[in-house]
Scaffold this active site. Sequence first.
Site, PDB file in Angstrom:
ATOM      1  CB  SER A   1      -0.353  65.492  56.225  1.00  0.00           C
ATOM      2  OG  SER A   1      -0.095  65.655  57.608  1.00  0.00           O
TER       3      SER A   1
ATOM      4  CD  GLU B   1       3.454  58.568  56.913  1.00  0.00           C
ATOM      5  OE1 GLU B   1       3.770  59.772  56.903  1.00  0.00           O
ATOM      6  OE2 GLU B   1       2.718  58.053  56.058  1.00  0.00           O
TER       7      GLU B   1
ATOM      8  CG  HIS C   1       4.263  63.146  57.299  1.00  0.00           C
ATOM      9  ND1 HIS C   1       3.165  62.347  57.087  1.00  0.00           N
ATOM     10  CD2 HIS C   1       3.781  64.391  57.546  1.00  0.00           C
ATOM     11  CE1 HIS C   1       2.062  63.075  57.203  1.00  0.00           C
ATOM     12  NE2 HIS C   1       2.405  64.323  57.471  1.00  0.00           N
TER      13      HIS C   1
END
Length: 492
Positions: A183, A311, A408
């Site tokens: 990220s 995600e 994610h």
Amino acid sequence: MDVEVVTGQGRVTGRRDGEVSSFRGIPYASAPCGSLRFAPPRAPEPGDVDARGWGATVSTPPQRSAAIAELLPEPKRPGAQPLNLNVWTSDLAGRSPVLVWIHGGGFVTGTGSTAAFDGGRLCTRGLVVVTINYRLAVEGFVAIEGCVPNRGLLDQIAALEWVRDNIAHFGGDPAQVTVAGESAGAMSVITLLAMPRARGLFRRAIAQSGAGHHVHSRAEAEHVAAELSGELGVAMTPETLAGVPDSRLYAALNSVLDRLPARPAPEGMKFSRLGVQPVVDGDLLPDWPLAAIRAGAGTDVDLLVGTNSHEYGLFVEAGGLAPRLDEPTMRSLVARLGTEVEALLPAYRRHLATDAPATLYEALQSDWFAVVPMLRLLEARAAASASTHVYEFVWQPDTFEGRLGACHTIEVPFVFDTLDAEWGRRLRGEAPQTVADLMAGVWSSFVRTGDPGWPADDPRTHPVARLSDRVDVVPDPHQWRAAIWDGLIPTR
């Protein structure tokens, strides 16, 4: 039992548990306190270090989503020296490749001491594992009058310089360093590729669910600072901010970050969920990362890059947004990304064969945030003839009634082989060890050799390894996205 290492900095005392020696909370820079709060990092004070327990974390704003905070709990470790790192090694006398991990958290939250990032198991695969803390939010990235920008990036470079100068004492090879992150950590990794100051500090890089698109111009960074100044009612100077309690400062920043994407931005600016980002300052970061990479920055660095197949499921399903996503709400949220992005909705409806607002929003937002920036990165790397391997993490849990998908962050505990950690447990549920065995093996192989086990990106076929409990290499699964996003999310 205790174990000691002698470095140029001083004697470092850690703990040995079986074959693994761990050293926690080693300062890599002086404490950013007082006059150093917004200054570039300075060399740590010499002296012996007791690294048997965790060091302080960097003071950061709380998660704006209570649901995400519960799913991804971060430890709070108060103290005066947050610029520290942690080392795990299974061979103090060796010369092992090194993995340096940069945590995510949107550049405003997170810590390198999260249990899911424990390097104890990963280091037994022939690596030395390092996790770092760096300044975040106001201290790390918000524009402060008279202060150098990108202080958090300078911290990351200082940590890599510490690794270069000291990691041999812990059994690591300073010439075989891989910098990795997820990220905002992945965005940091790609940004480091573009920074002249970081050249030569790492041989390989891994970017998980993040690329080089999410950076601010100077004007955008100054606009964020002006909004925060108005929220606080004080000038953005070190002197005035010294009198603002952390709780008030972070509440004000979260308020600004919440409202920026919902308001019309000044002409030429755009604000996403990441209102705090690295800044193209013309000095430390001279150019937009993807432009610098296209021009040849980082061609000597092997890169492993990829995304997860769902995600934004983290925010849509796990974050509780899905029940509120009717058609008008979904369109309103998509419109914040730009009218040109909203115009892509018919293509997503056709390709996904659905009108479900939650499914459409998750897919489009995932692509805007992670997948398409990765495709732009691949184009830039190909233009510079640089080696890049591409993956997609596709294992899906049965949590959230099977709607979550490979969301994610979900891959991180598999990479570190830390499925016993609470961080992300409610996302992955009863996860299979076979997936962790594969992921930790692939990452270790890349750190050691630069080869994760499948072909590098080829502009003709674009092979992508889909990872779960096995590796399935497929040709160009993102072709349809590349076609409809052509001309959007530019490299500037």
